[in-house]
Write a protein that holds these residues in place. Structure first.
Motif, PDB file in Angstrom:
ATOM      1  N   ILE A   3      -8.201  34.573   3.749  1.00  0.00           N
ATOM      2  CA  ILE A   3      -8.248  33.422   2.704  1.00  0.00           C
ATOM      3  C   ILE A   3      -8.443  34.361   1.528  1.00  0.00           C
ATOM      4  CG2 ILE A   3      -9.662  31.845   1.797  1.00  0.00           C
ATOM      5  CD1 ILE A   3     -10.333  31.129   4.802  1.00  0.00           C
ATOM      6  N   THR A   4      -7.685  34.095   0.489  1.00  0.00           N
ATOM      7  CA  THR A   4      -8.015  34.377  -1.112  1.00  0.00           C
ATOM      8  C   THR A   4      -8.577  33.605  -2.058  1.00  0.00           C
ATOM      9  OG1 THR A   4      -5.771  33.687  -1.631  1.00  0.00           O
ATOM     10  CG2 THR A   4      -5.882  36.159  -0.578  1.00  0.00           C
ATOM     11  N   LYS A   5      -8.361  32.163  -2.131  1.00  0.00           N
ATOM     12  CA  LYS A   5      -8.961  31.244  -3.000  1.00  0.00           C
ATOM     13  C   LYS A   5      -9.227  30.164  -2.402  1.00  0.00           C
ATOM     14  CE  LYS A   5      -7.523  29.749  -7.654  1.00  0.00           C
ATOM     15  NZ  LYS A   5      -6.407  29.920  -8.677  1.00  0.00           N
ATOM     16  N   LEU A   6     -10.162  29.327  -2.781  1.00  0.00           N
ATOM     17  CA  LEU A   6     -10.538  27.874  -2.633  1.00  0.00           C
ATOM     18  C   LEU A   6     -10.236  27.070  -4.219  1.00  0.00           C
ATOM     19  CD1 LEU A   6     -11.816  29.290  -0.109  1.00  0.00           C
ATOM     20  CD2 LEU A   6     -13.070  27.013   0.179  1.00  0.00           C
ATOM     21  N   LEU A  18      -8.645  19.751  -2.077  1.00  0.00           N
ATOM     22  CA  LEU A  18      -8.776  21.027  -1.672  1.00  0.00           C
ATOM     23  C   LEU A  18      -7.658  21.471  -1.441  1.00  0.00           C
ATOM     24  CD1 LEU A  18     -10.785  23.747  -1.494  1.00  0.00           C
ATOM     25  CD2 LEU A  18     -11.249  22.773   0.972  1.00  0.00           C
ATOM     26  N   LYS A  19      -7.347  22.978  -2.038  1.00  0.00           N
ATOM     27  CA  LYS A  19      -6.200  23.621  -1.629  1.00  0.00           C
ATOM     28  C   LYS A  19      -6.868  25.342  -1.443  1.00  0.00           C
ATOM     29  CE  LYS A  19      -1.832  25.062  -3.665  1.00  0.00           C
ATOM     30  NZ  LYS A  19      -0.925  25.153  -4.760  1.00  0.00           N
ATOM     31  N   ILE A  20      -6.550  25.441   0.038  1.00  0.00           N
ATOM     32  CA  ILE A  20      -6.952  26.817   0.326  1.00  0.00           C
ATOM     33  C   ILE A  20      -5.767  28.022   0.263  1.00  0.00           C
ATOM     34  CG2 ILE A  20      -8.154  28.293   2.067  1.00  0.00           C
ATOM     35  CD1 ILE A  20      -9.909  26.032   2.818  1.00  0.00           C
ATOM     36  N   HIS A  21      -5.739  28.901  -0.389  1.00  0.00           N
ATOM     37  CA  HIS A  21      -4.754  29.975  -0.496  1.00  0.00           C
ATOM     38  C   HIS A  21      -5.108  30.971   0.556  1.00  0.00           C
ATOM     39  CE1 HIS A  21      -3.295  28.340  -4.241  1.00  0.00           C
ATOM     40  NE2 HIS A  21      -4.409  27.750  -4.344  1.00  0.00           N
ATOM     41  N   THR A  22      -3.936  31.648   0.977  1.00  0.00           N
ATOM     42  CA  THR A  22      -3.929  32.801   1.859  1.00  0.00           C
ATOM     43  C   THR A  22      -3.000  33.992   1.160  1.00  0.00           C
ATOM     44  OG1 THR A  22      -2.105  32.324   3.166  1.00  0.00           O
ATOM     45  CG2 THR A  22      -4.300  31.538   3.640  1.00  0.00           C
ATOM     46  N   ASP A  23      -3.372  35.133   1.730  1.00  0.00           N
ATOM     47  CA  ASP A  23      -2.483  36.186   1.226  1.00  0.00           C
ATOM     48  C   ASP A  23      -1.053  36.245   1.882  1.00  0.00           C
ATOM     49  OD1 ASP A  23      -3.272  37.069   3.729  1.00  0.00           O
ATOM     50  OD2 ASP A  23      -3.879  38.995   3.434  1.00  0.00           O
ATOM     51  N   LEU A  52     -16.118  32.540   2.857  1.00  0.00           N
ATOM     52  CA  LEU A  52     -14.742  32.644   3.265  1.00  0.00           C
ATOM     53  C   LEU A  52     -13.591  33.330   2.701  1.00  0.00           C
ATOM     54  CD1 LEU A  52     -14.707  28.398   3.237  1.00  0.00           C
ATOM     55  CD2 LEU A  52     -14.378  30.001   5.349  1.00  0.00           C
ATOM     56  N   ILE A  53     -13.752  33.859   1.485  1.00  0.00           N
ATOM     57  CA  ILE A  53     -12.784  34.682   0.938  1.00  0.00           C
ATOM     58  C   ILE A  53     -12.832  36.063   1.814  1.00  0.00           C
ATOM     59  CG2 ILE A  53     -12.417  36.143  -0.962  1.00  0.00           C
ATOM     60  CD1 ILE A  53     -11.637  33.176  -1.429  1.00  0.00           C
ATOM     61  N   GLY A  54     -11.543  36.316   2.354  1.00  0.00           N
ATOM     62  CA  GLY A  54     -11.519  37.565   3.061  1.00  0.00           C
ATOM     63  C   GLY A  54     -11.390  37.250   4.356  1.00  0.00           C
TER      64      GLY A  54
END
Length: 383
Positions: A3-6, A18-23, A52-54
């Motif tokens: 996970i990289t960003k919320l 909500l939009k959760i981004h991944t690498d 959650l990040i990482g």
């Protein structure tokens, strides 16, 4: 995958997306909103973001346990609404990674279409519609193909009210029942506005007109009061929208206070937590009708649950004239209701993709206040 960003979006009329981004470029969507407290929930999401990040987004149950149990104080509507939206988004990521709907990962579909019910809208929360207006709108819902509709009890009822007030509410229900006929299910939502004493009187008076259920016949804090109402009537009782997690449902089910449980997937803890509640309800031969007065991501999450539980009854959606709740102006492929049903979603994850370009004119500051309702003497009434 990490996970990289919320990322959060306040969108009209009162929603938080909500939009959760991944690498790996996979994103997941959730709807972590508490009506009137969207900005408070957004703060809770930012606090969870530090954890959650990482992290690996696939470890959904583990992350749920950390978010719920990781602090000394557990639960509550703000924390659980934040957790719910995050959990939805993680399932969306996982489904996209494996290229399958969420329900496939939760045991597979039990049905090939999802029965929907909608509201007969009130024009205000104080006096509501005239009976003739209610009848006309109920007929419109039937013509639209719905096999089940619901309306909320308005105006407010005193703790001990008059015979005239009871007769007015019964006439309203009877006229709507006459207009739509016996083959359409008609439910009534007391919305926790009614005292146990008056709920018993009203239920007795409504019985001849066969309500499908009475929703929240009294406030949910005292389960024994709801048990007493349930034991006094043949009308099924529905409740649960203001309860959180499986623990919040335990007493409601053990005391058999309800025939229908109504977990809200944006508040109760998310999709998997609602599935656990559905399994608890199955033990008591109770049905599940997920609560949903919110937006299209909430609906998408609900449909995934609806697909894979055996004791599903039907799915609520508000029935906005502009179809915002179905995703018009929010989703690239909005949901479509055909003869009162939504076809089984087939896309991966939640099966949706936000149309952020179309959403631009709906972004706002997130300030929305629950309307206040007052008695004739100026004292506050339950909303």
């Amino acid at each position: 995958m990490k996970i990289t960003k919320l990322e959060t979006f306040h969108v009209r009329p009162r929603w938080l997306f909500l939009k959760i981004h991944t690498d790996e470029g996979i994103v997941g969507y959730g709807e972590p909103v508490l009506e009137g407290r969207a900005r408070t929930v957004e703060t809770a999401i930012k606090e969870f973001e530090r954890y959650l990040i990482g992290q690996d987004p696939m470890l959904i149950e583990h992350h749920w346990q950390v978010m719920y149990r990781g602090g000394f104080y557990r639960g509550g509507p703000v924390i659980l609404s934040a957790i719910s939206g995050i959990e939805q988004a993680l399932w969306d990521i996982k489904g996209k990674y494996y290229n399958m709907p969420v329900y496939e990962m939760l045991g597979g579909a039990c049905r090939n279409k999802i029965r929907m019910y909608t509201h007969v809208k009130q024009v205000g929360i104080k006096n509501g519609n005239s009976i003739d207006q209610m009848v006309e709108m109920a007929r419109e819902r039937k013509e639209q193909g719905y096999t089940a509709i619901k309306y909320s009890i308005i105006p407010p009822i005193r703790n001990i009210d008059t015979l005239a007030a009871v007769e007015e509410h019964v006439e309203r229900f009877a006229r709507v029942r006459e207009a739509i006929g016996k083959d359409i299910d008609l439910a009534i939502d007391f919305h926790g506005r009614v005292s146990p004493a008056m709920a018993i009187r009203l239920a007795k008076a409504l019985e001849p007109y066969y309500p499908m259920f009475i929703e929240e016949p009294c406030l949910p804090e005292n389960v024994d009061a709801m048990v007493r109402i349930a034991q006094s009537t043949t009308i099924p009782i529905a409740a649960g929208e203001r309860l959180f997690t499986k623990w919040g449902y335990r007493e409601l089910l053990e005391k058999q206070a309800v025939a229908v449980v109504q977990p809200d997937l944006c508040h109760v803890g998310g999709i998997l937590e609602a599935k656990k509640i559905a399994a608890m309800a199955e033990v008591y031969y109770r049905s599940v009708a997920p609560h949903n007065p919110l937006g299209p991501i909430s609906l998408a999450a609900c449909l995934q649950l609806d697909a894979c539980i055996p004791n599903f009854l039907f799915q609520e959606h508000p029935g906005m004239p502009e179809k915002w709740d179905l995703g018009e102006g929010y989703l690239k492929n909005p949901f479509v209701i055909v003869d009162g049903y939504i076809p089984l979603p087939r896309g991966p994850g939640l099966g949706i993709e936000l149309d952020e370009e179309a959403m631009k004119d709906k972004i706002f500051d997130g300030i929305w206040e629950t309307p206040l309702l007052y008695e004739e003497d100026g004292s506050l009434a339950d909303w």
